[in-house]
Design a protein around this motif. Structure first.
Motif, PDB file in Angstrom:
ATOM      1  N   GLU A  46       0.847  -0.754   0.219  1.00 37.67           N
ATOM      2  CA  GLU A  46      -0.057  -0.547   0.289  1.00 37.67           C
ATOM      3  C   GLU A  46       0.676   1.359   0.198  1.00 37.67           C
ATOM      4  O   GLU A  46       0.947   2.005  -0.296  1.00 37.67           O
ATOM      5  N   ILE A  47       1.774   1.203   0.414  1.00 37.89           N
ATOM      6  CA  ILE A  47       3.198   2.451   1.214  1.00 37.89           C
ATOM      7  C   ILE A  47       3.642   2.127  -0.843  1.00 37.89           C
ATOM      8  O   ILE A  47       3.914   3.866  -0.858  1.00 37.89           O
ATOM      9  N   GLY A  48       3.587   1.450  -1.278  1.00 36.14           N
ATOM     10  CA  GLY A  48       4.389   1.427  -2.455  1.00 36.14           C
ATOM     11  C   GLY A  48       3.198   1.765  -3.418  1.00 36.14           C
ATOM     12  O   GLY A  48       3.769   3.150  -4.399  1.00 36.14           O
ATOM     13  N   ALA A  49       2.059   1.728  -3.192  1.00 32.86           N
ATOM     14  CA  ALA A  49       1.170   2.548  -4.042  1.00 32.86           C
ATOM     15  C   ALA A  49       0.851   3.882  -4.008  1.00 32.86           C
ATOM     16  O   ALA A  49       0.985   4.697  -5.732  1.00 32.86           O
ATOM     17  N   ALA A  50       1.048   4.026  -2.869  1.00 31.58           N
ATOM     18  CA  ALA A  50       1.397   5.927  -2.684  1.00 31.58           C
ATOM     19  C   ALA A  50       2.191   6.400  -2.874  1.00 31.58           C
ATOM     20  O   ALA A  50       2.341   7.341  -4.252  1.00 31.58           O
ATOM     21  N   ILE A  51       3.635   5.351  -3.032  1.00 32.15           N
ATOM     22  CA  ILE A  51       4.614   5.992  -3.613  1.00 32.15           C
ATOM     23  C   ILE A  51       4.015   6.457  -5.068  1.00 32.15           C
ATOM     24  O   ILE A  51       4.275   7.799  -6.064  1.00 32.15           O
ATOM     25  N   ARG A  52       4.011   5.944  -6.100  1.00 26.79           N
ATOM     26  CA  ARG A  52       3.539   5.610  -7.275  1.00 26.79           C
ATOM     27  C   ARG A  52       2.799   6.283  -7.698  1.00 26.79           C
ATOM     28  O   ARG A  52       2.645   7.441  -8.694  1.00 26.79           O
ATOM     29  N   ASP A  53       1.613   7.034  -7.341  1.00 26.23           N
ATOM     30  CA  ASP A  53       0.530   7.848  -7.062  1.00 26.23           C
ATOM     31  C   ASP A  53       1.096   8.997  -7.071  1.00 26.23           C
ATOM     32  O   ASP A  53       0.957   9.735  -7.521  1.00 26.23           O
ATOM     33  N   ARG A  54       1.498   9.052  -5.629  1.00 27.61           N
ATOM     34  CA  ARG A  54       1.764  10.565  -5.766  1.00 27.61           C
ATOM     35  C   ARG A  54       3.195  11.196  -7.248  1.00 27.61           C
ATOM     36  O   ARG A  54       2.965  12.151  -6.720  1.00 27.61           O
ATOM     37  N   LYS A  75      12.192   1.940  -7.701  1.00 30.31           N
ATOM     38  CA  LYS A  75      11.297   1.087  -8.324  1.00 30.31           C
ATOM     39  C   LYS A  75      10.714  -0.662  -7.396  1.00 30.31           C
ATOM     40  O   LYS A  75       9.697  -0.986  -7.318  1.00 30.31           O
ATOM     41  N   THR A  76      11.421  -1.087  -6.843  1.00 25.79           N
ATOM     42  CA  THR A  76      11.545  -1.969  -5.650  1.00 25.79           C
ATOM     43  C   THR A  76      10.060  -1.840  -4.772  1.00 25.79           C
ATOM     44  O   THR A  76       9.271  -2.830  -4.247  1.00 25.79           O
ATOM     45  N   LEU A  77      10.749  -0.109  -4.466  1.00 22.49           N
ATOM     46  CA  LEU A  77       9.795   0.114  -3.019  1.00 22.49           C
ATOM     47  C   LEU A  77       8.868   0.604  -3.968  1.00 22.49           C
ATOM     48  O   LEU A  77       7.756   0.083  -2.948  1.00 22.49           O
ATOM     49  N   GLU A  78       8.040   0.604  -5.230  1.00 17.66           N
ATOM     50  CA  GLU A  78       7.301   0.794  -5.353  1.00 17.66           C
ATOM     51  C   GLU A  78       6.365  -0.530  -6.135  1.00 17.66           C
ATOM     52  O   GLU A  78       5.257  -0.868  -5.954  1.00 17.66           O
ATOM     53  N   SER A  79       7.582  -1.057  -6.112  1.00 13.88           N
ATOM     54  CA  SER A  79       6.295  -2.289  -6.396  1.00 13.88           C
ATOM     55  C   SER A  79       5.794  -3.087  -5.039  1.00 13.88           C
ATOM     56  O   SER A  79       5.392  -4.250  -5.486  1.00 13.88           O
ATOM     57  N   GLY A  80       6.728  -3.391  -4.014  1.00 12.72           N
ATOM     58  CA  GLY A  80       6.212  -3.665  -2.569  1.00 12.72           C
ATOM     59  C   GLY A  80       7.226  -4.958  -2.615  1.00 12.72           C
ATOM     60  O   GLY A  80       6.997  -5.598  -1.221  1.00 12.72           O
ATOM     61  N   GLN A  81       7.957  -5.026  -3.388  1.00 10.00           N
ATOM     62  CA  GLN A  81       9.066  -5.993  -3.363  1.00 10.00           C
ATOM     63  C   GLN A  81      10.259  -5.596  -2.525  1.00 10.00           C
ATOM     64  O   GLN A  81      10.907  -6.697  -2.646  1.00 10.00           O
ATOM     65  N   VAL A 109      10.043  14.055   0.866  1.00 16.21           N
ATOM     66  CA  VAL A 109       9.787  14.496  -0.987  1.00 16.21           C
ATOM     67  C   VAL A 109       8.768  14.911  -1.275  1.00 16.21           C
ATOM     68  O   VAL A 109       8.060  15.315  -1.951  1.00 16.21           O
ATOM     69  N   LEU A 110       7.794  13.438  -0.867  1.00 14.48           N
ATOM     70  CA  LEU A 110       6.979  13.694  -1.498  1.00 14.48           C
ATOM     71  C   LEU A 110       5.484  14.393  -0.489  1.00 14.48           C
ATOM     72  O   LEU A 110       4.093  13.741  -0.785  1.00 14.48           O
ATOM     73  N   LYS A 111       5.857  14.664   0.381  1.00 11.75           N
ATOM     74  CA  LYS A 111       4.937  14.604   1.318  1.00 11.75           C
ATOM     75  C   LYS A 111       4.013  13.812   1.772  1.00 11.75           C
ATOM     76  O   LYS A 111       2.291  14.168   2.082  1.00 11.75           O
ATOM     77  N   ILE A 112       4.404  12.806   2.249  1.00  8.87           N
ATOM     78  CA  ILE A 112       3.701  11.302   2.393  1.00  8.87           C
ATOM     79  C   ILE A 112       4.382  11.070   3.686  1.00  8.87           C
ATOM     80  O   ILE A 112       5.049  11.050   4.183  1.00  8.87           O
ATOM     81  N   SER A 113       3.137   9.943   4.486  1.00  7.70           N
ATOM     82  CA  SER A 113       3.031   9.604   5.857  1.00  7.70           C
ATOM     83  C   SER A 113       4.371   7.968   5.613  1.00  7.70           C
ATOM     84  O   SER A 113       3.894   7.272   4.804  1.00  7.70           O
ATOM     85  N   PRO A 114       5.266   8.144   6.104  1.00 11.00           N
ATOM     86  CA  PRO A 114       6.006   6.909   5.909  1.00 11.00           C
ATOM     87  C   PRO A 114       5.647   5.902   5.977  1.00 11.00           C
ATOM     88  O   PRO A 114       5.982   4.275   5.762  1.00 11.00           O
ATOM     89  N   LYS A 115       4.451   6.091   7.333  1.00  9.67           N
ATOM     90  CA  LYS A 115       4.009   4.416   7.657  1.00  9.67           C
ATOM     91  C   LYS A 115       2.533   3.996   6.975  1.00  9.67           C
ATOM     92  O   LYS A 115       2.050   3.041   6.901  1.00  9.67           O
ATOM     93  N   THR A 116       1.781   4.690   6.627  1.00  6.40           N
ATOM     94  CA  THR A 116       0.438   5.164   5.832  1.00  6.40           C
ATOM     95  C   THR A 116       0.357   5.127   4.390  1.00  6.40           C
ATOM     96  O   THR A 116      -0.051   4.645   3.787  1.00  6.40           O
ATOM     97  N   GLY A 117       1.048   6.019   3.871  1.00  5.39           N
ATOM     98  CA  GLY A 117       1.444   6.538   2.857  1.00  5.39           C
ATOM     99  C   GLY A 117       0.533   7.417   2.291  1.00  5.39           C
ATOM    100  O   GLY A 117      -0.029   8.281   1.205  1.00  5.39           O
ATOM    101  N   LYS A 118      -0.448   7.636   3.237  1.00  9.08           N
ATOM    102  CA  LYS A 118      -1.309   9.011   3.104  1.00  9.08           C
ATOM    103  C   LYS A 118      -0.256  10.638   2.814  1.00  9.08           C
ATOM    104  O   LYS A 118       0.480  10.884   3.980  1.00  9.08           O
TER     105      LYS A 118
END
Length: 158
Positions: free
Chosen positions: A82-90, A115-121, A135-144
């Motif tokens: 979920e955090i990887g998807a949040a990074i990719r979306d942001r 790339k591996t961070l965004e894929s969750g692997q 850098v992306l201004k998101i929460s590192p724990k939740t991805g929000k």
């Protein structure tokens, strides 16, 4: 005069007796002072037994022993998908729009790490995750997102 060179008082060393004159081992401050008053030559040796890191049992050794004794396979902790998807979306949205390589350059990492961070692997690397989140201004724990407006219905009282 040569008699002084033959008599030696050693401190902190055990010497077994033999046919020759036995060296004296002084223990305690009172015995040391008595040896000095008698006029004997005093030699000191320091033992370096505490400097060996292999003799100390550390926390890492305890953890490895615990892992070794367990029957289960201990999985490596990975980043939440979920955090990887949040990074990719942001990263793909307009104010932060950038490629994986550009994000990697901003956080001083390899593009493959992003790339591996965004894929969750990716194996969890909290330092890298914190840099990307900053850098992306998101929460590192939740991805929000951290810079979005609060939801409607929640008003702040002044």
């Amino acid at each position: 005069m040569s008699d002084d060179w033959d008599t030696v008082t050693k401190i902190g060393s055990k010497v077994s007796g033999g046919a020759s004159q036995r060296e004296t081992v002084v223990r305690g401050k009172a015995a040391l002072n008595a040896a000095q008053r008698s006029g004997n030559i005093i030699g000191t040796e320091k033992k370096f037994a505490t400097g060996n890191p292999a003799s100390k049992s550390g926390v890492e050794g305890q953890r490895l022993t615990k892992v070794d004794r367990s029957d289960d396979i201990v999985p490596v902790q990975k980043v939440n998908p979920e955090i990887g998807a949040a990074i990719r979306d942001r990263r793909s949205k307009d104010p932060y729009k950038m490629t994986q390589a550009e994000l990697a350059k901003k956080v001083n990492a390899q593009a493959n790490d992003i790339k591996t961070l965004e894929s969750g692997q990716a194996i969890k690397n909290q330092a890298l995750l914190n840099k990307v989140a900053r850098v992306l201004k998101i929460s590192p724990k939740t991805g929000k997102a951290l810079d979005e407006e609060p939801a409607k219905g929640s008003s702040s009282k002044k």
